[in-house]
Scaffold this motif. Structure first.
Motif, PDB file in Angstrom:
ATOM      1  N   GLY A   1      30.369 -11.169  -1.203  1.00  0.00           N
ATOM      2  CA  GLY A   1      30.099 -10.817   0.182  1.00  0.00           C
ATOM      3  C   GLY A   1      29.370 -11.938   0.911  1.00  0.00           C
ATOM      4  N   SER A   2      28.766 -11.572   2.017  1.00  0.00           N
ATOM      5  CA  SER A   2      28.017 -12.519   2.849  1.00  0.00           C
ATOM      6  C   SER A   2      27.020 -11.693   3.648  1.00  0.00           C
ATOM      7  CB  SER A   2      28.964 -13.271   3.791  1.00  0.00           C
ATOM      8  OG  SER A   2      29.479 -12.392   4.794  1.00  0.00           O
ATOM      9  N   HIS A   3      26.431 -12.311   4.650  1.00  0.00           N
ATOM     10  CA  HIS A   3      25.550 -11.532   5.522  1.00  0.00           C
ATOM     11  C   HIS A   3      26.347 -10.541   6.361  1.00  0.00           C
ATOM     12  CE1 HIS A   3      21.633 -10.754   7.159  1.00  0.00           C
ATOM     13  NE2 HIS A   3      22.037 -10.969   8.402  1.00  0.00           N
ATOM     14  N   LEU A   4      27.655 -10.711   6.415  1.00  0.00           N
ATOM     15  CA  LEU A   4      28.509  -9.803   7.187  1.00  0.00           C
ATOM     16  C   LEU A   4      29.426  -8.979   6.289  1.00  0.00           C
ATOM     17  CD1 LEU A   4      29.525 -11.858  10.361  1.00  0.00           C
ATOM     18  CD2 LEU A   4      27.696 -10.181  10.097  1.00  0.00           C
ATOM     19  N   THR A   5      28.929  -8.566   5.138  1.00  0.00           N
ATOM     20  CA  THR A   5      29.725  -7.693   4.277  1.00  0.00           C
ATOM     21  C   THR A   5      30.048  -6.378   4.974  1.00  0.00           C
ATOM     22  OG1 THR A   5      28.712  -8.685   2.317  1.00  0.00           O
ATOM     23  CG2 THR A   5      29.836  -6.604   1.987  1.00  0.00           C
TER      24      THR A   5
END
Length: 275
Positions: free
Chosen positions: A251-255
């Motif tokens: 993921g990322s900070h925008l999962t």
């Protein structure tokens, strides 16, 4: 303390937040017992450099499952007034509330829920969960991409009525695509960068006045690929709050945009706790 670890699923279309819904799309929501009880309203609060549309995937899943849900505007001015704005909205909602915050929105729900007794659960999604006196900017973690030279991270813009020294921050394209939205297809990340909402520097420097997680049960969704608020920092906040923790591998900070199914599953756990 419960810890759940999940890996990125194959729901690749979630990355756009705009795929067609079909009758065969699997729901991440697990049915709760006691179907005759009042369903809580799920209220979703976005973070900096985003807007309420970042919750489109979660809203879709929750609505299909029959839950009342609202994704509300977060002004992104300063923590005190942003929290008051969200609290005012919460006071218009009758019945129990599950309150969800992403990123800086986690700081907002931590304060907004303090004086709203019908908030029964808090869900932090790659978010900050400050204690009294802490600032959002101080919770990103030592390895955060936000610790780089501000000149390489932000476009700084004045705004009317700003406090002395405050300005609006826009994430620069490279920082947004490489660090903020790192698991999204590049064309999606670039579109989100172009439509981002600015956040005032005051949002990150205002000390928290409350810590609702001390009295309200909480859930924490942690993406191990988050480069904005580090997983190490999120784990520390989650353990401090005695949260039920789900770690998403990747993921990322925008999962919340790339894998709304995984995020909705954790929201569903909080929903099922409300009696």
């Amino acid at each position: 303390m419960a810890l759940i670890v999940i890996a990125a699923s194959a729901v690749a279309a979630s990355a756009t937040g705009a795929q067609a819904v079909t009758g065969h799309e699997p729901s991440p929501l697990v049915g709760c017992p006691s179907p005759g009880r009042v369903k809580p309203t799920v209220v979703l609060v976005h973070g900096a450099w985003a807007d309420a549309s970042s919750w489109n995937g979660e809203v879709r899943f929750l609505q299909r499952a029959g839950y009342p849900v609202r994704a509300v505007a977060n002004p992104l001015r300063d923590l005190t007034t942003d929290s008051a704005s969200v609290a005012d909205f919460l006071k218009t909602v009758s019945g129990p509330i599950v309150l969800v915050g992403h990123s800086y929105g986690g700081s907002v729900i931590t304060n907004a829920a303090a004086d709203v007794p019908n908030v029964k659960a808090l869900v932090y999604v790659d978010a900050a969960a400050p204690d009294v006196g802490e600032t959002t900017g101080g919770l990103s973690g030592s390895g955060s991409a936000l610790n780089a030279d501000p000149a390489t991270l932000y476009d700084k813009v004045p705004y009317p009525g700003a406090p002395v020294g405050a300005a609006d921050l826009y994430l620069k394209k490279d920082a947004f695509v490489r660090s903020f939205a790192s698991d999204l297809p590049r064309h999606v990340a670039v579109r989100l960068w172009a439509t981002q909402r600015a956040a005032s520097t005051s949002a990150f420097t205002t000390p928290s006045k409350a810590a609702a997680w001390k009295t309200i049960p909480s859930w924490f969704f942690i993406s191990t690929g988050d480069r904005i608020i580090t997983p190490t920092s999120e784990r520390a906040m989650a353990h401090r709050a005695n949260s039920k923790i789900t770690e998403f591998r990747g993921g990322s900070h925008l999962t919340l945009i790339s894998h709304p199914d995984a995020v909705t599953s954790v929201i569903g756990s909080a929903v099922c706790s409300v009696r």
